[in-house]
Design a protein around this motif. Structure first.
Motif, PDB file in Angstrom:
ATOM      1  N   ALA A  15       0.802  -1.276  -0.004  1.00  0.00           N
ATOM      2  CA  ALA A  15       0.028   0.150  -0.185  1.00  0.00           C
ATOM      3  C   ALA A  15       0.952   1.286  -0.050  1.00  0.00           C
ATOM      4  CB  ALA A  15      -0.867  -0.140   1.293  1.00  0.00           C
ATOM      5  N   VAL A  16       1.779   1.348   0.772  1.00  0.00           N
ATOM      6  CA  VAL A  16       2.740   2.528   0.786  1.00  0.00           C
ATOM      7  C   VAL A  16       3.542   2.833  -0.633  1.00  0.00           C
ATOM      8  CG1 VAL A  16       5.052   3.395   1.711  1.00  0.00           C
ATOM      9  CG2 VAL A  16       3.158   2.252   3.270  1.00  0.00           C
ATOM     10  N   ILE A  19       1.132   4.261  -2.907  1.00  0.00           N
ATOM     11  CA  ILE A  19       0.778   5.721  -2.381  1.00  0.00           C
ATOM     12  C   ILE A  19       1.755   6.598  -2.905  1.00  0.00           C
ATOM     13  CG2 ILE A  19       0.748   7.267  -0.597  1.00  0.00           C
ATOM     14  CD1 ILE A  19      -0.848   5.164   0.982  1.00  0.00           C
ATOM     15  N   VAL A  20       3.210   5.933  -2.966  1.00  0.00           N
ATOM     16  CA  VAL A  20       4.282   6.928  -3.611  1.00  0.00           C
ATOM     17  C   VAL A  20       4.486   6.511  -5.006  1.00  0.00           C
ATOM     18  CG1 VAL A  20       5.610   7.184  -1.324  1.00  0.00           C
ATOM     19  CG2 VAL A  20       5.911   5.171  -3.027  1.00  0.00           C
ATOM     20  N   ARG A  21       3.524   6.021  -5.787  1.00  0.00           N
ATOM     21  CA  ARG A  21       3.225   5.723  -7.245  1.00  0.00           C
ATOM     22  C   ARG A  21       4.557   5.100  -7.656  1.00  0.00           C
ATOM     23  NH1 ARG A  21      -0.436   9.447  -8.943  1.00  0.00           N
ATOM     24  NH2 ARG A  21       0.246   9.028 -11.213  1.00  0.00           N
ATOM     25  N   PHE A 333      -7.946  -0.359  -7.273  1.00  0.00           N
ATOM     26  CA  PHE A 333      -6.738  -0.158  -7.031  1.00  0.00           C
ATOM     27  C   PHE A 333      -5.606  -0.737  -7.341  1.00  0.00           C
ATOM     28  CE2 PHE A 333      -9.601   1.266  -3.558  1.00  0.00           C
ATOM     29  CZ  PHE A 333      -9.537   2.379  -3.594  1.00  0.00           C
ATOM     30  N   TYR A 378      -7.387   3.649 -10.577  1.00  0.00           N
ATOM     31  CA  TYR A 378      -6.209   2.994 -11.421  1.00  0.00           C
ATOM     32  C   TYR A 378      -7.079   2.698 -12.449  1.00  0.00           C
ATOM     33  CZ  TYR A 378      -3.182  -0.375 -12.798  1.00  0.00           C
ATOM     34  OH  TYR A 378      -2.271  -1.276 -13.581  1.00  0.00           O
TER      35      TYR A 378
END
Length: 434
Positions: A15-16, A19-21, A333, A378
């Motif tokens: 997930a992290v 979030i940072v793509r 997502f 997404y």
């Protein structure tokens, strides 16, 4: 460490990274590395071996061949013939260009199996033409993106190949089972377009004469023969899914080079390069997702996650809605391929406990994941269409959601009426090929 701690590490890291793509395929691979630090039983060699095993499948060879057929269709003039046929069929309907968009997606789906290839090609064809004819740009983008998802439901479908290879179900049965849901989704799209056209006064073309229709059909016959090669050959047992995809790719090249003569060797080489690049991205994502899914299974995370759900003792219908809800959320997502490999495998024991037919489970999962291709953040097909049009994503979300709602009703019928949607595959045969 227990399943809860492992799930928190794996899913939290993933997930992290999202979030940072970090791209999904790399995020899945990097998220698999922390267990190397705390479990001596898990080594880098084991993870690489699991990734290799996921690629060691004859069935998955169908993926690059399907993509090759789709790319050759777009570059070699095959799509143009189908476009002319769709105009002669529905050009006189209200909202003619939007109706043609849907019909062309149906025809394209019967060959390519790739929603992204459909979205990329039809965004260039339809969006500028629709805007020029007075259609709202947001509607044009939404119509193109939403219609492209038919390529993952109507056979042949790359997602069906991935599902069959991952969850051990007959790809032939999936091909037959996808026909009715695909046609129902197409009908729902065309009705939605009709309502839009009446409310917004979108134009139509003059009705094609029988001679014009016959001419367009004759010109398109070589292209329309491709779905019979791919799906028909597999369904009737003439060859495997991989062989049918390879034959379709060769046949598409033959049409483009020698029949329509709109592709040269230089363009063919560029098509090979594009196909190889996109196939590598898709299959790399499959490999990292397989390792991620194996780690979840190794630490018994699915058992822990589903322990409570199994105790609910849901019936087939309730389980179907639960499965659809999970896939609809995950599809927002996560790409469909890793979603099948990871989530599909996690939910499979729950559906078995409920007594759900594996084919019914597959149809619910694939139709639900199809919506993920056009739902933010997404939605890959929606992103492709907005990028091609230059329209910001937030400007097209309203029209996209409106066009998805009728399709959700089709998903509800797939969940609640398994006898209807499983009738055809059970009629043709209980297990149509490997």
């Amino acid at each position: 460490m227990g399943p809860a701690e492992v799930a928190a590490i794996l899913l939290g890291t993933f997930a992290v990274l999202l979030i940072v793509r970090v791209p999904v395929a790399f995020a899945l691979g990097i998220a698999c590395l922390p267990p190397l630090l705390f479990d001596p039983q898990v080594s880098l060699y084991v993870l690489i071996d699991q990734m290799y095993n996921s690629y060691n499948s004859f069935l998955l060879l169908a993926v690059p061949f399907f993509l090759l057929a789709a790319n050759v269709m777009n570059a070699g003039g095959i799509t143009d013939r189908m476009l002319n046929l769709s105009r002669s069929m529905v050009g006189h309907f209200p909202g003619a260009l939007a109706q043609m968009n849907v019909v062309l997606s149906v025809l394209f789906a019967g060959v390519s199996g790739s929603a992204t290839a459909d979205a990329a090609s039809q965004s260039k064809i339809f969006i500028p033409a629709m805007v020029k004819e007075g259609y709202d740009k947001s509607f044009s983008v939404a119509n193109t993106a939403v219609s492209s998802v038919l390529s993952v439901v109507i056979p042949p479908s790359i997602l069906m190949v991935i599902w069959a290879g991952t969850l051990s179900i007959s790809v032939g049965s999936l091909y037959v089972g996808g026909i009715l849901p695909g046609l129902m989704l197409s009908l729902a799209m065309m009705i939605t377009v009709h309502v839009y056209a009446k409310l917004r006064h979108y134009p139509r073309f003059a009705r094609a004469t029988f001679s014009e229709f016959a001419t367009a059909a004759v010109v398109a016959i070589p292209a329309l023969f491709m779905p019979f090669i791919i799906a028909g050959g597999k369904i009737f047992g003439w060859f495997t899914a991989t062989e049918s995809a390879a034959i379709a790719g060769v046949y598409a090249i033959f049409l483009a080079l020698f029949v329509f003569r709109e592709m040269g060797l230089k363009m063919l080489f560029a098509t090979f390069v594009d196909t190889g690049r996109f196939s590598a991205v898709s299959l790399f994502c499959l490999g990292t997702a397989s390792v991620f899914g194996w780690l979840l299974a190794y630490y018994k995370v699915p058992n822990a996650l589903l322990a409570g759900a199994v105790e609910w003792d849901m019936g087939v219908t309730a389980t179907g809605f639960f499965v659809a809800g999970v896939f609809l959320v995950v599809g927002c997502f996560l790409d469909a391929i890793p979603a099948i490999v990871i989530v599909g495998a996690i939910l499979q024991p729950l559906t078995q406990h409920a007594g759900m037919d594996p084919l019914h489970y597959a149809l619910i999962g694939i139709v639900s994941l199809a919506f993920g291709l056009v739902t933010p953040p997404y939605g890959l097909c929606l992103l492709i269409a907005t990028a091609a049009s230059g329209e910001p994503l937030k400007a097209v979300i309203k029209d996209t959601m409106i066009q998805i709602l009728p399709l959700m009703l089709v998903l509800v019928t797939v969940i609640m009426l398994p006898q209807l949607y499983l009738y055809l595959p059970h009629l043709v045969g209980p297990d149509i090929g490997p």
